[in-house]
Design an enzyme around this catalytic site. Sequence first.
Site, short mmCIF file in Angstrom:
data_model
loop_
_atom_site.label_atom_id
_atom_site.label_comp_id
_atom_site.label_asym_id
_atom_site.label_seq_id
_atom_site.Cartn_x
_atom_site.Cartn_y
_atom_site.Cartn_z
N ASP A 145 -30.27 -33.36 0.77
CA ASP A 145 -30.81 -32.20 0.05
C ASP A 145 -30.27 -32.13 -1.37
O ASP A 145 -30.75 -31.34 -2.18
CB ASP A 145 -30.48 -30.90 0.80
CG ASP A 145 -31.56 -30.56 1.82
OD1 ASP A 145 -32.63 -31.19 1.78
OD2 ASP A 145 -31.33 -29.68 2.67
N ASP A 458 -29.35 -23.47 14.10
CA ASP A 458 -29.05 -24.23 15.31
C ASP A 458 -29.05 -23.35 16.56
O ASP A 458 -29.75 -23.61 17.53
CB ASP A 458 -27.71 -24.97 15.16
CG ASP A 458 -26.65 -24.12 14.46
OD1 ASP A 458 -26.92 -22.93 14.17
OD2 ASP A 458 -25.54 -24.62 14.23
O1 UPG Z 1 -29.50 -26.71 2.44
C1 UPG Z 1 -28.75 -27.30 3.19
C2 UPG Z 1 -27.50 -26.79 3.59
C3 UPG Z 1 -26.70 -27.53 4.45
N1 UPG Z 1 -27.09 -28.74 4.88
C4 UPG Z 1 -26.21 -29.53 5.77
O2 UPG Z 1 -25.83 -28.78 6.89
C5 UPG Z 1 -24.61 -29.26 7.40
C6 UPG Z 1 -23.68 -28.12 7.78
O3 UPG Z 1 -23.22 -27.45 6.65
P1 UPG Z 1 -21.69 -26.98 6.47
O4 UPG Z 1 -21.58 -26.41 5.12
O5 UPG Z 1 -20.79 -28.07 6.85
O6 UPG Z 1 -21.63 -25.77 7.47
P2 UPG Z 1 -20.73 -25.53 8.78
O7 UPG Z 1 -20.46 -24.08 8.86
O8 UPG Z 1 -19.59 -26.43 8.84
O9 UPG Z 1 -21.82 -25.93 9.86
C7 UPG Z 1 -22.04 -25.36 11.13
O10 UPG Z 1 -22.90 -24.23 11.07
C8 UPG Z 1 -24.18 -24.47 10.50
C9 UPG Z 1 -24.99 -23.20 10.66
O11 UPG Z 1 -24.44 -22.15 9.99
C10 UPG Z 1 -24.91 -25.60 11.18
O12 UPG Z 1 -26.05 -25.92 10.44
C11 UPG Z 1 -24.02 -26.81 11.23
O13 UPG Z 1 -24.65 -27.86 11.88
C12 UPG Z 1 -22.73 -26.43 11.93
O14 UPG Z 1 -21.87 -27.55 12.01
C13 UPG Z 1 -24.01 -30.17 6.33
O15 UPG Z 1 -24.10 -31.51 6.77
C14 UPG Z 1 -24.89 -29.91 5.14
O16 UPG Z 1 -25.02 -31.04 4.35
C15 UPG Z 1 -28.32 -29.25 4.51
O17 UPG Z 1 -28.68 -30.36 4.90
N2 UPG Z 1 -29.12 -28.52 3.68
#
Ligand code: UPG
Length: 746
Positions: A145, A458
């Site tokens: 993204d 999710d």
């Molecule tokens: O516009 C976006 C925003 C995020 N991501 C991806 O989403 C993932 C999760 O993002 P992160 O910032 O690491 O969030 P976390 O809070 O660690 O993630 C948890 O919580 C999220 C929901 O809030 C879920 O989407 C994730 O899968 C889950 O691991 C990463 O690989 C990002 O690259 C995208 O692809 N597009």
Amino acid sequence: MGNKEDESHSHPLFETRKAKGRLIHRVFSFSLFLGILFIWVYRVSYIPRKSEDGKWVWLGMFLCELWFGLYWLMRLSLRWNPVFRQPFTHRLSQRYDDDKLPGVDIFVCTADPVIEPPMMVINTVLSVMAYDYPTHKLSVYLSDDGASPITFYALLEASNFAKHWLPFCNKFKIEPRSPAAYFKNEIYSNDSINGKGELATIKKLYQDMESRIENAAKVGQVPEEIRSKYKGFSEWDSFSSPRDHDAIIQILLHRKDLGAKDIDGVVLPSLVYLSREKRPQVPHNFKAGAMNSLIRVSSIVSNGKIILNVDCDMYSNNSQSLKDALCFLIDEEKGHEIAFVQTPQTFENITKNDIYGGALSVIYEREFPGMDGFGGPMYIGTGCFHKRDTLSGKKFNDQECFNHWKSDDQDINNDQLITETSLDLLEEKSKAVLSCTYEKDTLWGKEMGLLYGCSVEDVITGLAIQCRGWKSVFYNPKRKAFLGLSPTTLAESLVQHKRWSEGGFEILLSKYSAAWCAYGLISPGLQMTYCFYNLWVLNCWPTLYYSIFPSLCLLKGIPLFPQMSSPWFIPFAYVTIGENTQCLLEFLWLEGTIKGYWNDLRMWLYKRTSSYLFAFVDTIFKSLGFSSSAFVISAKVAEENVSQRYEKEIMDFGNSSPMLTLLATLALLNLLCLLGALLKGGLGIFVTLPLQVLLSGVLVLINLPLYEGLFLRKDNGRFPSSIAFKSVVVALSVCALSNVNVFTTN
Ligand SMILES: O=c1ccn([C@@H]2O[C@H](COP(=O)(O)OP(=O)(O)O[C@H]3O[C@H](CO)[C@@H](O)[C@H](O)[C@H]3O)[C@@H](O)[C@H]2O)c(=O)[nH]1
Ligand SMILES: [Mn+2]
């Protein structure tokens, strides 16, 4: 083989065990519940009369305790009926040879080349390419993204490095298969690698690749001679910004391409880079949007029946977990009703006493097995293996879904080669489904794919799948399936929990609400467990109340709890001690430390009084149409001094966010009240107001690191002085005000 196969068919591919000691736990919980009932009775029977002080505060206390009690019941549901799963991969390999195994598409999502460095991303990619699985059945997709040419370049490098890395992994059976993680643990388990040149050679290859990528990242662009060599970079010719560009897709490796072989001549997994089209005026729906693009593109390129989704920091730590997951999904007897297999989120950067409570062990080790016992865990965005068709909105139907694995994968098994022109065609076809208008007037995001409009795309998607009649399975292998990164500052941790709790609350208010809409669709036990998580935010009010009013009343000398000599003291003591001992034991059992428990309690308080409050307010604003959703991506890298503090377990407050200001104000308020009460009433308050002294005392003790950060520390991790000033002023004013009787007269 014939006989062996017949015989093994009668054995399932996995087993489910119930937890031991459930009876003891239930009896103990019953006694705690009695205690809670007594507390409620006490509150109702001793409401202060009109002429007495504190009537309204008292009623507030009753409402808080009513909430805590009911919420405790929901929490109990998570511990009621835990189950544990065990797959039998040897039976899987006996029954399914390589050609019979389903195709698997693996999605890695990244969104920002600075917050999520390309080296980290490709390590995750390489780790999943190296699964112990027939490579011609594996396809790995990277959705970017951030639309970064550097990330693309890194993936290009990774596709070449994979030609050496995969044979190396297979030959020496190494774990983990993320090169960075493997090289970091200098003690290599397989002695035979040592001394031979192979380890040194592969390490050198890796380091060379790393320095090329890091150099490109440093100067912010890919060297011209590389750009001109690969046609793929021309995709950026019309690029204006990550938020405004055409669809980009490059198939770097395709299993039917002659060039896609490793140095031993074995086919490599397919590898695809894509970045969906984005336009400023079209909402892109964050990760959910990215996932839906991935689902569509992969259905054109490889169409694997199983989809594994991982965040870009969550590398595979166990090369067997794919086969493990399959044992559940294709089990002859029960597999047909299982939509997804979720593994826990585990983190490699948790320190000994886990200062920000980031390990979440209690959730994954204790509570998810509880959900599993009621029909299956939530989908938590990463480390989850789905069946493709359950993601596209299909309803469960016992007859139809039965044994659909038996059909062979025609496309994968025919071995016609692919040409460059047909690869180009495939890319063009894929671009069409990556356009940002493709989803207009379709069911994507509403009933198909991941659902839009929720901060936890999710969880709501998983719940929707379960509401369509499917089950899920929680699988927690000893050797963790994935390892990722947990936030390393207080502010980041609070922001992450704000997103999560906000998402939960949105689900509760949505058409998939676990509280009412899911009624009759999922089991009542599962409804309760979902409610427990989706109601996180509402805890902000009673917790704020409980951490403000008893302290203020202590300052004024108004009792809110029974005297030590009263029999009503017993239920308060029993519930407090019983519940805390149980939680502490649970925590220690999961290999936590006592200090870690204390830290966890602090984070519990901070999350409730800041993240959840802000999440509550934001959800209300959003539902009234005053603001729109955002996805604040968690940082995966930190500045040198920030990570040093994290390693040393020194809290990091160096961020002027409103959440931190609120926490500082509350902490000071407690300190002022306790000191004020001691000045006024002397040690006598220990006898007259024992429980209030205890409560305020615990709050002050738990906030010690915060006071240090406000007044004593000199490093960059201390509170900015503006916050210190604001919080002192507000806390003092509140104490002064309450002394003028605003809060406590009836
Ligand atoms: O516009 C976006 C925003 C995020 N991501 C991806 O989403 C993932 C999760 O993002 P992160 O910032 O690491 O969030 P976390 O809070 O660690 O993630 C948890 O919580 C999220 C929901 O809030 C879920 O989407 C994730 O899968 C889950 O691991 C990463 O690989 C990002 O690259 C995208 O692809 N597009
Ligand atoms: Mn993350």
